[in-house]
Design a protein around this motif. Structure first.
Motif, PDB file in Angstrom:
ATOM      1  N   ASN A   1       0.851  -1.201   0.000  1.00 33.32           N
ATOM      2  CA  ASN A   1       0.000   0.000   0.000  1.00 33.32           C
ATOM      3  C   ASN A   1       0.878   1.239   0.000  1.00 33.32           C
ATOM      4  OD1 ASN A   1      -3.113  -0.617   1.802  1.00 33.32           O
ATOM      5  ND2 ASN A   1      -2.084  -1.878   0.296  1.00 33.32           N
ATOM      6  N   VAL A   2       0.386   2.298  -0.607  1.00 32.14           N
ATOM      7  CA  VAL A   2       1.120   3.564  -0.606  1.00 32.14           C
ATOM      8  C   VAL A   2       0.391   4.565   0.288  1.00 32.14           C
ATOM      9  CG1 VAL A   2      -0.042   4.375  -2.715  1.00 32.14           C
ATOM     10  CG2 VAL A   2       2.140   5.398  -2.033  1.00 32.14           C
ATOM     11  N   PHE A   3       1.149   5.283   1.110  1.00 30.59           N
ATOM     12  CA  PHE A   3       0.585   6.218   2.095  1.00 30.59           C
ATOM     13  C   PHE A   3       1.273   7.581   1.957  1.00 30.59           C
ATOM     14  CE2 PHE A   3      -0.089   2.032   3.833  1.00 30.59           C
ATOM     15  CZ  PHE A   3      -1.312   2.098   4.473  1.00 30.59           C
ATOM     16  N   THR A   4       0.584   8.600   2.413  1.00 32.88           N
ATOM     17  CA  THR A   4       1.201   9.916   2.597  1.00 32.88           C
ATOM     18  C   THR A   4       1.317  10.178   4.095  1.00 32.88           C
ATOM     19  OG1 THR A   4      -0.935  11.073   2.555  1.00 32.88           O
ATOM     20  CG2 THR A   4       0.244  10.842   0.461  1.00 32.88           C
ATOM     21  N   TYR A   5       2.376  10.857   4.487  1.00 32.80           N
ATOM     22  CA  TYR A   5       2.542  11.176   5.908  1.00 32.80           C
ATOM     23  C   TYR A   5       2.733  12.685   6.080  1.00 32.80           C
ATOM     24  CZ  TYR A   5       7.589  11.604   4.985  1.00 32.80           C
ATOM     25  OH  TYR A   5       8.803  11.988   4.499  1.00 32.80           O
ATOM     26  N   LYS A   6       2.337  13.145   7.250  1.00 40.24           N
ATOM     27  CA  LYS A   6       2.554  14.553   7.625  1.00 40.24           C
ATOM     28  C   LYS A   6       2.932  14.571   9.100  1.00 40.24           C
ATOM     29  CE  LYS A   6      -0.187  17.876   6.219  1.00 40.24           C
ATOM     30  NZ  LYS A   6      -1.377  18.750   6.066  1.00 40.24           N
ATOM     31  N   LEU A   7       4.088  15.129   9.393  1.00 48.55           N
ATOM     32  CA  LEU A   7       4.570  15.267  10.766  1.00 48.55           C
ATOM     33  C   LEU A   7       4.640  16.746  11.129  1.00 48.55           C
ATOM     34  CD1 LEU A   7       7.488  12.667  11.021  1.00 48.55           C
ATOM     35  CD2 LEU A   7       5.102  12.384  11.634  1.00 48.55           C
ATOM     36  N   VAL A   8       4.022  17.108  12.231  1.00 49.59           N
ATOM     37  CA  VAL A   8       4.028  18.494  12.711  1.00 49.59           C
ATOM     38  C   VAL A   8       4.920  18.577  13.936  1.00 49.59           C
ATOM     39  CG1 VAL A   8       2.633  20.391  13.599  1.00 49.59           C
ATOM     40  CG2 VAL A   8       1.677  18.855  11.875  1.00 49.59           C
ATOM     41  N   ASN A   9       5.941  19.421  13.861  1.00 45.10           N
ATOM     42  CA  ASN A   9       6.855  19.660  14.978  1.00 45.10           C
ATOM     43  C   ASN A   9       6.372  20.885  15.753  1.00 45.10           C
ATOM     44  OD1 ASN A   9       8.941  20.103  16.734  1.00 45.10           O
ATOM     45  ND2 ASN A   9      10.546  20.281  15.193  1.00 45.10           N
ATOM     46  N   LYS A  10       5.899  20.685  16.982  1.00 43.93           N
ATOM     47  CA  LYS A  10       5.347  21.777  17.778  1.00 43.93           C
ATOM     48  C   LYS A  10       6.398  22.473  18.634  1.00 43.93           C
ATOM     49  CE  LYS A  10       1.006  19.202  18.110  1.00 43.93           C
ATOM     50  NZ  LYS A  10       0.079  18.513  19.011  1.00 43.93           N
ATOM     51  N   THR A  11       7.640  21.998  18.560  1.00 42.65           N
ATOM     52  CA  THR A  11       8.703  22.577  19.378  1.00 42.65           C
ATOM     53  C   THR A  11       9.462  23.636  18.580  1.00 42.65           C
ATOM     54  OG1 THR A  11      10.450  21.020  18.721  1.00 42.65           O
ATOM     55  CG2 THR A  11       8.947  20.314  20.463  1.00 42.65           C
TER      56      THR A  11
END
Length: 474
Positions: free
Chosen positions: A384-394
């Motif tokens: 399966n192919v996925f998209t990711y999004k990571l949010v850095n709150k620091t």
């Protein structure tokens, strides 16, 4: 039903004449114990309001309300769009706290803490007293023709008011877009950021209009808190109140005469000097009772105490008191309604603290690429192919970030040159990844998989996603 003569003041606002025109208020310069305390509180809050956008905790602005980007900092805690529920709870806590405070102590927030009152009474009016003089001199200057003296004083006041409004507008903009961005725009020059300059001039004009002309009308007409006060107050609420039982006596108030036995004549302690009216910044007569216009600023308390002291009568004719305290000498106590608000406030604060402790510095979202089905590969492997999004709150970069599949045995590959990457400070890292799992480990056409986000070997966040596979028939 006709309104009694002594209730006519409730038919209209004190700052509007019978013809519907503005009745300009020229309050006497306050002085006294409470005014001194208010100055200390105001100086602290002014410093707090002016410095908060420029103070940083762990690289985060102390207070910021970036509505356009939906990014908020409250006491150094950053709130991203993903944390909107926390921001909402924080605002609700503020509303409940102000409601509780109003039920217990009336409109004390307006007189002591509200930025409108602080800037108006402790900055702009004090400058006005310095330039134009006290109440009588201001009234005389207003009636005076436009000669050199009036032009000089009004012009000086206009320049200083405009300059302070411009400073407030800059600070206000720092709350909205961030102090770093504001300083960047200033150093680049106004011509490089024309839209920001226009916004700044608009804010300056608004603040000048509010503090130079609209003034107390903000509290009386524009602010909804005064209307809310009428719903929340009861006979046990502590407000700035006139002791009518002591002030009126049996025969009512009367002008002071030396060596007159007022008690024997049945007159109260109020000598009808009108000083409490002259010093009021909203132009009301506190002797008429609690009114919409009263902001509990205590100016009338100080002025009345000074008058009582000068004629050798006890102070406290106007004081902080409840209706029950005046009528029945009852002491302040928590009502069931106050206890209910305290319970709700305690629950909400506990909930917020718990959520803040559970809140991660990194927010991870992994979603299957829309419109893509699974791919069947050799050796019974499903991909399966996925998209990711990571949010850095620091406020610091997070290096050596990688993904690992935690719930199933399989392979996870990023569509990039390496399997680790950097999430920038207060930024977002996005990309695409492939996940491959043996069909024997799947339990149907839709499987919940768990993915770990690692910084080196340290797990910093987990998330889940749906993995599609062949439908199984049994």
């Amino acid at each position: 039903m006709e309104t009694p003569d002594n209730e006519n003041f409730r038919d209209s606002i004190g700052t509007i004449t019978e013809e519907g025109k503005r009745a300009w208020v020229f309050p006497k310069k306050p002085n006294g114990k409470f005014y001194k305390y208010r100055k200390y509180v105001s100086y602290f809050l002014l410093a707090f309001l002016l410095l908060s956008p420029f103070i940083k905790i762990n690289g985060n602005q102390f207070l910021m309300f970036n509505v356009l980007e939906r990014r908020f900092n409250i006491f150094g805690f950053p709130f991203w769009p993903q944390d909107f529920h926390l921001f909402v709870i924080s605002m609700l806590i503020g509303v409940v706290f102000i409601t509780l405070f109003t039920v217990a102590f009336g409109r004390i927030f307006c007189g002591w803490i509200c930025p409108q009152t602080i800037f108006m009474e402790m900055v702009f009016r004090r400058i006005e007293y310095w330039i134009e003089g006290d109440r009588n001199k201001q009234r005389k200057l207003a009636r005076q023709k436009w000669d050199a003296e009036k032009i000089r004083k009004k012009g000086l006041k206009f320049i200083i008011f405009a300059l302070i409004s411009f400073i407030i507008a800059n600070v206000f903009l720092a709350y909205l877009i961030g102090s770093d961005k504001l300083i960047e725009y200033i150093t680049e020059g106004p011509l490089e950021n024309v839209s920001t300059l226009i916004s700044l001039l608009i804010f300056t004009a608004v603040f000048y209009f509010v503090f130079a002309w609209f003034r107390e009308q903000v509290c009386i007409i524009a602010c909804p808190y005064g209307r809310l006060q009428g719903v929340l107050l009861d006979t046990k609420s502590i407000v700035v109140a006139y002791d009518h039982k002591r002030g009126e006596g049996e025969s009512g108030r009367k002008k002071f005469r030396k060596n007159e036995d007022r008690a024997a004549l049945g007159h109260g302690d109020c000598i009808d000097c009108l000083q409490c009216v002259h010093v009021c910044p909203t132009g009301i007569d506190i002797r008429n009772g609690t009114q919409l216009e009263c902001v509990n600023c205590t100016a009338c308390i100080d002025e009345c105490d000074h008058i009582m002291e000068s004629i050798n009568l006890p102070k406290g004719l106007i004081r902080y008191a409840s209706e029950e305290n005046i009528e029945k000498k009852a002491k302040f106590s928590l009502t069931p309604r106050m206890k209910g608000y305290i319970a709700v406030l305690s629950i909400m604060v506990s909930l917020l603290i718990g959520m803040l402790f559970l809140r991660n510095d990194v927010e991870a979202n992994v979603l299957r690429l829309p419109g893509q089905l699974y791919e069947h590969k050799e050796n019974n492997i499903i991909s399966n192919v996925f998209t990711y999004k990571l949010v850095n709150k620091t406020s610091e970069d997070i290096n050596d970030v990688s993904f690992k599949l935690m719930s199933h045995k399989g392979e996870l590959r990023l569509v990039s040159t390496s399997d680790d990457f950097v999430v920038p400070s207060q930024g977002i890292a996005e990309g695409t990844l492939f996940i491959e799992i043996n069909n024997s480990a799947l339990t149907g056409d839709r499987n919940k998989i768990k993915i770990g986000v690692y910084k080196g070997d340290k797990l910093i966040e987990t998330t889940t996603a749906n993995f599609l596979g062949p439908r199984s028939y049994k």
